[in-house]
Every structure is written in structure tokens, then in C-alpha cells.
Write an enzyme that holds these catalytic residues in place. Sequence first.
Site, mmCIF file in Angstrom:
data_model
loop_
_atom_site.group_PDB
_atom_site.id
_atom_site.type_symbol
_atom_site.label_atom_id
_atom_site.label_comp_id
_atom_site.label_asym_id
_atom_site.label_seq_id
_atom_site.Cartn_x
_atom_site.Cartn_y
_atom_site.Cartn_z
ATOM 1 N N GLY A 80 56.840 36.900 73.022
ATOM 2 C CA GLY A 80 58.037 36.073 72.780
ATOM 3 C C GLY A 80 57.955 34.752 73.510
ATOM 4 O O GLY A 80 57.315 34.634 74.554
ATOM 5 N N ILE A 90 52.923 27.316 72.594
ATOM 6 C CA ILE A 90 52.858 28.284 73.695
ATOM 7 C C ILE A 90 52.282 29.624 73.216
ATOM 8 O O ILE A 90 51.410 30.213 73.860
ATOM 9 C CB ILE A 90 54.259 28.464 74.345
ATOM 10 C CG1 ILE A 90 54.666 27.137 75.011
ATOM 11 C CG2 ILE A 90 54.252 29.611 75.356
ATOM 12 C CD1 ILE A 90 56.022 27.131 75.664
ATOM 13 N N SER A 92 50.250 30.045 70.813
ATOM 14 C CA SER A 92 48.817 29.825 70.559
ATOM 15 C C SER A 92 48.024 29.914 71.863
ATOM 16 O O SER A 92 46.967 30.546 71.910
ATOM 17 C CB SER A 92 48.586 28.464 69.905
ATOM 18 O OG SER A 92 49.423 28.334 68.786
ATOM 19 N N SER A 112 56.463 40.914 64.033
ATOM 20 C CA SER A 112 57.870 40.770 63.618
ATOM 21 C C SER A 112 57.932 40.049 62.267
ATOM 22 O O SER A 112 58.802 40.325 61.450
ATOM 23 C CB SER A 112 58.663 39.989 64.666
ATOM 24 O OG SER A 112 58.094 38.700 64.838
ATOM 25 N N TYR A 117 50.430 36.052 62.744
ATOM 26 C CA TYR A 117 49.194 36.402 63.463
ATOM 27 C C TYR A 117 47.888 36.175 62.710
ATOM 28 O O TYR A 117 46.819 36.253 63.310
ATOM 29 C CB TYR A 117 49.281 37.858 63.953
ATOM 30 C CG TYR A 117 50.345 38.028 65.019
ATOM 31 C CD1 TYR A 117 50.090 37.665 66.331
ATOM 32 C CD2 TYR A 117 51.610 38.516 64.707
ATOM 33 C CE1 TYR A 117 51.062 37.785 67.321
ATOM 34 C CE2 TYR A 117 52.588 38.642 65.683
ATOM 35 C CZ TYR A 117 52.307 38.277 66.987
ATOM 36 O OH TYR A 117 53.277 38.395 67.949
ATOM 37 N N PHE A 403 55.136 49.782 68.487
ATOM 38 C CA PHE A 403 54.979 49.757 69.946
ATOM 39 C C PHE A 403 55.218 48.353 70.459
ATOM 40 O O PHE A 403 55.269 47.400 69.692
ATOM 41 C CB PHE A 403 53.585 50.257 70.354
ATOM 42 C CG PHE A 403 52.450 49.638 69.601
ATOM 43 C CD1 PHE A 403 51.941 48.392 69.961
ATOM 44 C CD2 PHE A 403 51.892 50.274 68.494
ATOM 45 C CE1 PHE A 403 50.898 47.808 69.259
ATOM 46 C CE2 PHE A 403 50.844 49.688 67.780
ATOM 47 C CZ PHE A 403 50.348 48.464 68.164
HETATM 48 C C1 LIG Z 1 56.973 33.831 67.064
HETATM 49 C C2 LIG Z 1 56.946 33.042 68.381
HETATM 50 C C3 LIG Z 1 56.334 33.898 69.468
HETATM 51 C C4 LIG Z 1 56.123 31.769 68.130
HETATM 52 O O1 LIG Z 1 55.961 31.084 69.361
HETATM 53 P P1 LIG Z 1 55.662 29.494 69.392
HETATM 54 O O2 LIG Z 1 55.304 29.145 70.779
HETATM 55 O O3 LIG Z 1 56.763 28.769 68.743
HETATM 56 O O4 LIG Z 1 54.368 29.405 68.454
HETATM 57 P P2 LIG Z 1 53.343 28.185 68.396
HETATM 58 O O5 LIG Z 1 54.050 26.906 68.717
HETATM 59 O O6 LIG Z 1 52.142 28.492 69.216
HETATM 60 O O7 LIG Z 1 52.969 28.236 66.858
HETATM 61 C C5 LIG Z 1 51.656 28.292 66.387
HETATM 62 C C6 LIG Z 1 51.690 28.166 64.879
HETATM 63 O O8 LIG Z 1 52.318 29.315 64.308
HETATM 64 C C7 LIG Z 1 53.416 28.928 63.501
HETATM 65 N N1 LIG Z 1 54.476 29.924 63.706
HETATM 66 C C8 LIG Z 1 54.955 30.346 64.871
HETATM 67 N N2 LIG Z 1 55.930 31.260 64.673
HETATM 68 C C9 LIG Z 1 56.040 31.426 63.353
HETATM 69 C C10 LIG Z 1 56.868 32.217 62.546
HETATM 70 N N3 LIG Z 1 57.782 33.051 63.080
HETATM 71 N N4 LIG Z 1 56.719 32.134 61.212
HETATM 72 C C11 LIG Z 1 55.808 31.295 60.679
HETATM 73 N N5 LIG Z 1 54.977 30.507 61.405
HETATM 74 C C12 LIG Z 1 55.111 30.575 62.729
HETATM 75 C C13 LIG Z 1 53.810 27.578 64.003
HETATM 76 O O9 LIG Z 1 54.497 26.833 63.042
HETATM 77 C C14 LIG Z 1 52.500 26.967 64.386
HETATM 78 O O10 LIG Z 1 51.847 26.503 63.206
HETATM 79 P P3 LIG Z 1 50.955 25.163 63.215
HETATM 80 O O11 LIG Z 1 49.861 25.423 64.216
HETATM 81 O O12 LIG Z 1 50.475 25.069 61.810
HETATM 82 O O13 LIG Z 1 51.873 24.080 63.650
HETATM 83 C C15 LIG Z 1 58.370 32.619 68.831
HETATM 84 O O14 LIG Z 1 58.962 31.824 67.829
HETATM 85 C C16 LIG Z 1 59.290 33.803 69.114
HETATM 86 O O15 LIG Z 1 59.372 34.242 70.249
HETATM 87 N N6 LIG Z 1 59.993 34.320 68.061
HETATM 88 C C17 LIG Z 1 60.926 35.406 68.212
HETATM 89 C C18 LIG Z 1 60.292 36.685 68.729
HETATM 90 C C19 LIG Z 1 59.140 37.160 67.878
HETATM 91 O O16 LIG Z 1 59.201 37.181 66.664
HETATM 92 N N7 LIG Z 1 58.054 37.545 68.555
HETATM 93 C C20 LIG Z 1 56.862 38.093 67.933
HETATM 94 C C21 LIG Z 1 56.925 39.578 68.100
HETATM 95 S S1 LIG Z 1 55.622 40.379 67.213
#
Ligand SMILES: CC(C)(COP(=O)(O)OP(=O)(O)OC[C@H]1O[C@@H](n2cnc3c(N)ncnc32)[C@H](O)[C@@H]1OP(=O)(O)O)[C@@H](O)C(=O)NCCC(=O)NCCS
Length: 403
Positions: A80, A90, A92, A112, A117, A403
Amino acid sequence: MTEIGVRSAVRGEYDEIQGLFGGAMMFEASDDDLGRAMFEPDRALVATDGDDLVGTARALTRDLSVPGAVVPAAHVTGVGVRATHRRRGILSELMQRQLREVPEAIAVLWASEPAIYGRFGYGAAAWATSYEIDLHRVGPPAVRIRPGEIVELAPDDAAKELATLLRSLQERRPGVSGRSELGWQKRLQDKPDGRGGKTARRILVHRDETGAVDGYALWRGKMNWGPTGPANEVTLEELVAVEPIAYRALWQHVLTLDLAATLQFSYAAMDEPLQQLVTTPTALNRRVSESLWLRVTDVARALGQRQYAVPVDLVFEVADDLIAANAGRFRLTANGPQVRCERTEDPADLSLSVTELGAVYLGGRSLAEFAATGRITEHTPGALTTAGAAFSWPIQPASIEVF
Ligand SMILES: CC(C)(COP(=O)(O)OP(=O)(O)OC[C@H]1O[C@@H](n2cnc3c(N)ncnc32)[C@H](O)[C@@H]1OP(=O)(O)O)[C@@H](O)C(=O)NCCC(=O)NCCS
């Protein structure tokens, strides 16, 4: 704006990390002794902005069944990023560092959202079928159950017997994660504030004629009295059986509970045998979604540690943008339990990226499916057919828990 840093966590940070993860997922993290005890700080990463934690990703040390073996697999979880810090790279940073540091040859996770991924080389390797069963229509399996065959156990008495059954399931079905003793305690924990209005969890086991336990089911109920009478809701959390009779008897039990109208089950396999035991499969109301995503972190070791359905001797050219040691050509030779995979300079029979390799690794996806969209390229005629047969497995992979 301060610079974002990434570092390993320290033991005392569990609550803060869980709070951060809860904030990102929108759940209220509660006091969690077992979560704290199972926390592996050296496998948890945090992103920091000054003194604040703004992102996190963890891995759990667990094993996973793969075709013909049970192997170590990093179980990635608790990912997250604070809402104020999203889309700044972050995640990434966290993913790239985590992948570089993973000691296991494969990493797995439940996503999620499916869009997240793939860019990090994870492929969707298993599907979950969820059932919303109409109990009035479904037509449960007919089984004669003798008294004493199905009994309820208290959580403290159950873990050992259930653990043995889960290990047997791992021997047959790929995609199943092992559980430590603490993992079982967490699985069977049943805090009233975590029940969502349902009853306490019921733990059922089936005993064979010698008294040995050969299947279990975990379920909860919820009373619902509608204008036309009882319409209780059953939630089946897990059903594991090593003998056909136990499988049929446990399903019959939960499908015929008095006063119940629906049964919800989210972790059925694509080839769930229940589908051929009921008279009206459409009443299962099946919906399919990705479950386990798999990332190959060490190609030679990963391909060498599973088995193959038919003999194979082929060279794969693998592309990997994030782990340089994975890129290049590998010869896979397998004949029964004899499996070798090593680097080679020989020309490639097939080329693909590490993402497709992750998707087909558990035997649940077809190579032809990826070849049809150009994601796998065949250089030697016949290589796709041989590799497709070799990577397939008679039982579909299924992950039975998030998990
Ligand atoms: C999903 C999450 C971890 C992404 O974190 P982040 O720091 O914003 O991700 P990044 O900035 O490193 O993004 C990397 C790339 O993934 C893409 N991306 C990130 N989250 C995404 C999502 N939910 N859906 C689609 N694309 C996504 C970004 O647009 C970015 O694309 P780009 O490189 O083409 O610009 C964050 O939004 C989050 O905490 N979401 C809620 C909790 C969650 O879903 N956690 C995952 C549990 S499995």
C-alpha cells in the site's frame, strides 16, 4: 518536498505498517497479536517521506504447491501507498527492490486490481471461481451419511488434523499455500468483531470408517428471514477433502443446511469437482476472476523445481526488464522426475517474457493462448505443442485463501 527513501522495516514498526496498509485498503487495522508475531521485518520494506511511512510491501515465508512439488515461494502481501503519495513511483521502487532481494525462485500474490502487477513481471497463474449458490435449485450430491461421520471440532482441537489435510491437498493441486502453526492459529482465529454479522465459524470434519479425518469444511451462517420465510445465508470459507466420499459428504452437508437459501464460496477451482455432482450446475452462479499472480525471480531454479507432464527438451529465450540475471536463453530438459534447466548459447525454440512464464508456471494457462496474441513466439515448428503439453498439468491450480 522531501526525498522518498526505501528501507527495510524494524520489528517495532508492525502496527504502523499495518495501519498504513489498512489506510490504503480502507479497513481499520485492529490490534493483532498473531499478525505481530508473524511479522518478518527483514522481509518488509517501507517507503519514507522524512519521518513518515508512506508506502509498504511485505513478503511472508511460506511454501506453495507447484506441478509435482511443494517449493518455497515469497508470499507478497500488505502492499500500500498513502493516498497523498500515489502515482509518484513509490510502488515501483518497492516492487523493484523486493524482487531483487527475494531469495526464493518465485513470488506470488493476490492483486487488489489486475492492472497493477503485470508491469513488474507477474502473470495471472490461477483463477478463482466464486459461487453464489441457489440452494433451492442446485440439487446437492446424494450421499448417505452415517452418524459420527461428520462432527464439529473446537478450534483448539482442529489445527493439527486440518494441517495434515492441507498438506495432502498440496501434494495434488498446484497453487495451494502451506501454513505454519502460527498461520493455522491465524486462520482459525475468530474474533467477534471480524464476523461481519455472521455466526462464529463452524469447523466440520468428516471421518472415515476407521475414525481418521479425511476432509474438513469451515463455514458460517447468517439469519435472514424474508417475507416468504427463511432465507439464511451460508458462507463457506474452505472445504478440503482427500477422499471422494468426504468431498461429497461435506458438500452435501453444507448445501442442505436447514433454513438456508444461498451459499457463498469464493475459492472454487476452475475444475471444482462439485460442478459434476450437482443436478443443476447453473444454480452455482459461477464467476471467474484472477487469483494467484506469479513472478519468476530465478528462471533456471524455478523451471528446475517443478515437474512436467510430458518429456521436454527445448531452449527458451526469456526477456526480463527488471531482473537482468533472468534474461537470456535457458535449456529445459525433463523426463519424469529428472528435470534440469540451465543457461545455454544454443538457438531458441520459443521466446517469451518472464510475465508469460509466470502465467503458465502452475500449469493452469495454455502457451497457445499467449502465442495467439504474439506474446510467445515459436521459432522451431512443434516446439509450442511440446512445451504446451509439458507445462500443462492434469489438475488446475487454485489458491484457497487471500493472504
Ligand atoms: C496500488 C498502489 C500500491 C499503487 O502505488 P503507487 O505508488 O501509486 O504506484 P506507482 O506510482 O509506482 O505506479 C506505477 C505504475 O502503475 C500504475 N498503477 C498504479 N496503481 C494502479 C492501479 N490501481 N490501477 C492501474 N494502474 C496502476 C501507475 O499509473 C503507474 O503507471 P505508469 O508507470 O505507466 O505511470 C496504491 O495506489 C495503493 O496503495 N492503492 C490502494 C491499496 C492497494 O490496492 N494495494 C495493492 C494491494 S494488492
